[in-house]
Design an enzyme around this catalytic site. Structure first.
Site, mmCIF file in Angstrom:
data_model
loop_
_atom_site.group_PDB
_atom_site.id
_atom_site.type_symbol
_atom_site.label_atom_id
_atom_site.label_comp_id
_atom_site.label_asym_id
_atom_site.label_seq_id
_atom_site.Cartn_x
_atom_site.Cartn_y
_atom_site.Cartn_z
ATOM 1 N N CYS A 1 -2.279 9.148 2.798
ATOM 2 C CA CYS A 1 -1.993 8.635 1.447
ATOM 3 C C CYS A 1 -3.121 8.998 0.482
ATOM 4 O O CYS A 1 -2.887 9.173 -0.705
ATOM 5 C CB CYS A 1 -1.762 7.137 1.480
ATOM 6 S SG CYS A 1 -3.086 6.249 2.291
ATOM 7 N N GLU B 1 0.872 -1.177 0.000
ATOM 8 C CA GLU B 1 0.000 0.000 0.000
ATOM 9 C C GLU B 1 0.900 1.214 0.000
ATOM 10 O O GLU B 1 1.526 1.507 1.015
ATOM 11 C CB GLU B 1 -0.870 0.012 1.267
ATOM 12 C CG GLU B 1 -2.118 -0.806 1.141
ATOM 13 C CD GLU B 1 -2.978 -0.377 -0.020
ATOM 14 O OE1 GLU B 1 -3.253 -1.233 -0.866
ATOM 15 O OE2 GLU B 1 -3.349 0.805 -0.097
HETATM 16 P P1 NAD Z 1 8.711 4.740 4.293
HETATM 17 O O1 NAD Z 1 8.635 3.881 3.088
HETATM 18 O O2 NAD Z 1 9.880 5.628 4.449
HETATM 19 O O3 NAD Z 1 8.658 3.842 5.620
HETATM 20 C C1 NAD Z 1 7.599 2.974 5.901
HETATM 21 C C2 NAD Z 1 8.108 1.862 6.796
HETATM 22 O O4 NAD Z 1 9.060 1.082 6.095
HETATM 23 C C3 NAD Z 1 8.801 2.338 8.053
HETATM 24 O O5 NAD Z 1 8.450 1.489 9.106
HETATM 25 C C4 NAD Z 1 10.274 2.188 7.699
HETATM 26 O O6 NAD Z 1 11.120 2.010 8.813
HETATM 27 C C5 NAD Z 1 10.236 0.941 6.857
HETATM 28 N N1 NAD Z 1 11.356 0.786 5.921
HETATM 29 C C6 NAD Z 1 12.145 1.745 5.381
HETATM 30 N N2 NAD Z 1 13.051 1.177 4.531
HETATM 31 C C7 NAD Z 1 12.797 -0.155 4.536
HETATM 32 C C8 NAD Z 1 13.367 -1.263 3.848
HETATM 33 N N3 NAD Z 1 14.380 -1.130 2.990
HETATM 34 N N4 NAD Z 1 12.864 -2.495 4.067
HETATM 35 C C9 NAD Z 1 11.815 -2.663 4.912
HETATM 36 N N5 NAD Z 1 11.243 -1.658 5.605
HETATM 37 C C10 NAD Z 1 11.728 -0.406 5.413
HETATM 38 O O7 NAD Z 1 7.343 5.536 4.329
HETATM 39 P P2 NAD Z 1 6.916 6.643 5.399
HETATM 40 O O8 NAD Z 1 7.653 7.886 5.086
HETATM 41 O O9 NAD Z 1 7.004 6.082 6.771
HETATM 42 O O10 NAD Z 1 5.371 6.809 5.069
HETATM 43 C C11 NAD Z 1 4.866 7.721 4.179
HETATM 44 C C12 NAD Z 1 4.462 7.044 2.910
HETATM 45 O O11 NAD Z 1 3.511 6.026 3.190
HETATM 46 C C13 NAD Z 1 3.767 7.981 1.962
HETATM 47 O O12 NAD Z 1 4.252 7.772 0.648
HETATM 48 C C14 NAD Z 1 2.307 7.585 2.044
HETATM 49 O O13 NAD Z 1 1.549 7.895 0.921
HETATM 50 C C15 NAD Z 1 2.426 6.123 2.272
HETATM 51 N N6 NAD Z 1 1.201 5.599 2.880
HETATM 52 C C16 NAD Z 1 0.381 4.816 2.123
HETATM 53 C C17 NAD Z 1 -0.827 4.356 2.664
HETATM 54 C C18 NAD Z 1 -1.775 3.511 1.847
HETATM 55 O O14 NAD Z 1 -2.694 2.921 2.420
HETATM 56 N N7 NAD Z 1 -1.614 3.426 0.553
HETATM 57 C C19 NAD Z 1 -1.180 4.713 3.948
HETATM 58 C C20 NAD Z 1 -0.318 5.528 4.673
HETATM 59 C C21 NAD Z 1 0.862 5.956 4.124
#
Ligand code: NAD
Length: 523
Positions: free
Chosen positions: A294, A260
């Site tokens: 999001c 997502e």
């Molecule tokens: P992010 O991708 O930076 O981090 C999300 C999670 O992934 C965190 O827990 C982080 O520690 C972890 N992570 C980072 N690198 C990783 C890796 N290489 N392997 C595994 N895990 C890793 O995202 P963010 O900045 O925390 O969140 C914001 C983003 O999330 C925005 O783009 C937003 O649109 C999206 N989002 C989507 C939804 C949806 O339902 N589509 C909902 C909420 C947020």
């Protein structure tokens, strides 16, 4: 649950999360700071890959006993978490607010109310949706076989979640995976670790065994270690860049994953829209949770004939949005990286010809506040139209007609959700059918995530798979078809030995498909 102490660090510069120091054992520690005051609010010791492996091993050991309970039994336990949340809602809200600075209305309305609703919905639905069932067979097999579908848990599910709605976005997939008979290891964002940790706490207090749901602390390194560990599925919510990395790690191992990801959702305002509601929606749906949703409205396409009136209304309503600490309408951005990105997008828009009618600046002072902002004259050459901004910005583009609105709405690498404001339901559905987005909402927007029966999921760069709807729940099981014998012919016409009769029978069957009546009988 690995329960580690929260240490309070002194004298850090404003940042929400940054590498702080090493623990006595040589591990990494991350410092956390309030987005409201910039002051330290704690630190987190990062779980390394050895700890991840230990936690996953415990989860695997606990899974058979958890799966041996009936779905109904698991549902009763999980439903009990609603009472725990209700009793501890003030503490949960306080943790969320400390880490994110959200106003109380958003801690309750965006996080805790939907969390209760998801728990209630999934724990009531799971028995029906995961019940083994018989499915009618078509055609010539019907006299000979019966088809049964039964659902097997996958094993251990890894859940990785972001910071923008840290409680509910973690709870929803965790609850579905548990109901389906899996054990779960989840890693909340390093920006909001304690808000995420509440999910394990409320489930444990409701009686879910400790090793059945466990939480990891850490950043991307811990998340990557979880993906690389001996798990059976990943459910990831977060950015496109991280989603891509996870997808490719999963592909190596054929590990199923639900992704997502981000969005750049468009709102279309038709000429017949209720402009008062459309303008109120444009402001709220772009700006609630400080735009860090999001499914935020990130682009607004308004038909030229009503654009002047609509823009006037939006300007009036956005100017009335209060922003600041306490219980203003709008809280801060949750971390400094996000504030800088929003400022860059607004600056780029201004430099490339957009006009800022309201706000447009970082609020000077301690917190990570950005003014509620209205931008007009935007176009698709701008970052604020092409890239996910995740800030409190209503970006308005005038369009000639609905065709142009649809063409521009679809002109995006993202395809999460979209909205259409019109008084005509049929028009809304017609426009929706032409939008290449995972979902579409009429006269509203982000509420779609709170509708658990809707199969919510992104298209294009916005993701793979669904996080709601029956497909989401069944994404945590293997649907196993079991073909049971009803009646055996004396001789299987297709088994050895192949004879002239085998060929004649098969040939006759093919010819029978040429007859409309037989085709109908066989369907
Ligand atoms: P992010 O991708 O930076 O981090 C999300 C999670 O992934 C965190 O827990 C982080 O520690 C972890 N992570 C980072 N690198 C990783 C890796 N290489 N392997 C595994 N895990 C890793 O995202 P963010 O900045 O925390 O969140 C914001 C983003 O999330 C925005 O783009 C937003 O649109 C999206 N989002 C989507 C939804 C949806 O339902 N589509 C909902 C909420 C947020």
């Amino acid at each position: 649950m690995s329960t580690k102490d929260i240490h309070v660090e002194e004298g850090a510069a404003m940042a929400i999360v940054r590498a702080e120091s090493h623990t006595a054992g040589g591990g990494r520690r991350l410092a956390l700071h309030s987005p409201v005051t910039g002051l330290p609010i704690g630190a987190v010791d990062v779980d390394d890959s050895a700890e991840v492996a230990r936690v996953v091993t415990r989860a695997r050991a606990a899974q058979p006993a958890w799966a041996a309970r009936s779905v109904g039994e698991r549902a009763v336990l999980l439903r009990g978490a609603i009472d725990v949340i209700s009793a501890r809602r003030a503490e949960i809200a306080e943790t969320i607010r400390t880490e994110t600075g959200k106003p109380m209305a958003e801690a309750l309305g965006v996080e805790i109310v939907p969390a209760c609703d998801f728990l209630n919905y999934w724990s009531r639905r799971a028995r029906r949706d995961l019940r083994p069932h018989r499915q009618r067979l078509h055609g010539y097999l019907r006299p000979f076989k019966q088809l049964h579908i039964q659902y097997q848990p996958l094993g251990v599910v890894g859940v990785i979640t972001p910071w923008n709605a840290p409680f509910v976005l973690t709870l929803n997939p965790v609850v579905q995976a548990l109901l389906a008979g899996n054990t779960v290891v989840f890693k909340p964002s390093e920006v909001t670790p304690r808000s995420g940790e509440w999910v394990a706490r409320v489930l444990h207090e409701a009686g879910v065994p400790e090793d059945v749901v466990q939480v990891l602390r850490g950043d991307g390194e811990t998340g990557a270690a979880l993906v690389d560990s001996e798990i059976d599925k990943v459910c990831f919510t977060g950015s496109v860049a991280t989603g891509r990395r996870i997808a490719s790690a999963c592909a190596e191992r054929f590990l199923p994953c639900t992704l997502e990801l981000g969005g750049k959702d468009a709102m279309i305002v038709c000429a017949d829209a209720d402009l008062e509601r459309a303008a109120a929606g444009a402001v709220y749906l772009s700006m609630f949770n400080t735009g860090q949703v999001c499914m935020s409205v990130e682009r607004i396409y308004v038909i030229d004939s009503v654009a002047d009136e609509f823009i006037d209304l939006v300007v009036r309503k956005a100017s009335a949005v209060s922003c600041g600490p306490g219980d203003a309408d709008m809280g801060p951005l949750f971390w400094d990286r996000q504030r800088d990105l929003v400022a860059e997008h607004v600056a780029d828009a201004e430099a490339t010809g957009a006009e800022i009618l309201v706000g447009g600046s970082v609020v000077p002072g301690e917190g990570l506040y950005f003014q509620p902002t209205v931008i007009v004259g935007a176009h698709h050459g701008m970052r604020i139209v092409n890239e996910e901004t995740f800030g409190p910005i209503a970006t308005i583009v005038r369009v000639r007609d609905e065709d142009e609105a649809i063409r521009l709405a679809n002109d995006s690498r993202y395809g999460l959700s979209g909205s259409v404001f019109t008084k005509d339901r049929a028009r809304a559905r017609r426009i929706a059918a032409r939008l290449t987005t995972g979902s579409v909402v009429h006269n509203d927007a982000a509420v779609i995530y709170g509708v658990p029966e809707a199969p919510f999921g992104g298209r294009k760069d916005s993701g793979v798979g669904q996080v709601n709807g029956v497909h989401a729940l069944r994404g945590y099981v293997h649907a196993q078809p079991v073909l049971i014998d009803r009646w055996q012919p004396k001789h299987e016409s297709i088994w050895y030995p192949y004879t002239d009769k085998t060929i004649r029978d098969l040939d006759g069957l093919i010819r029978a498909f040429g007859n409309r009546l037989i085709r109908r009988l066989l369907s």
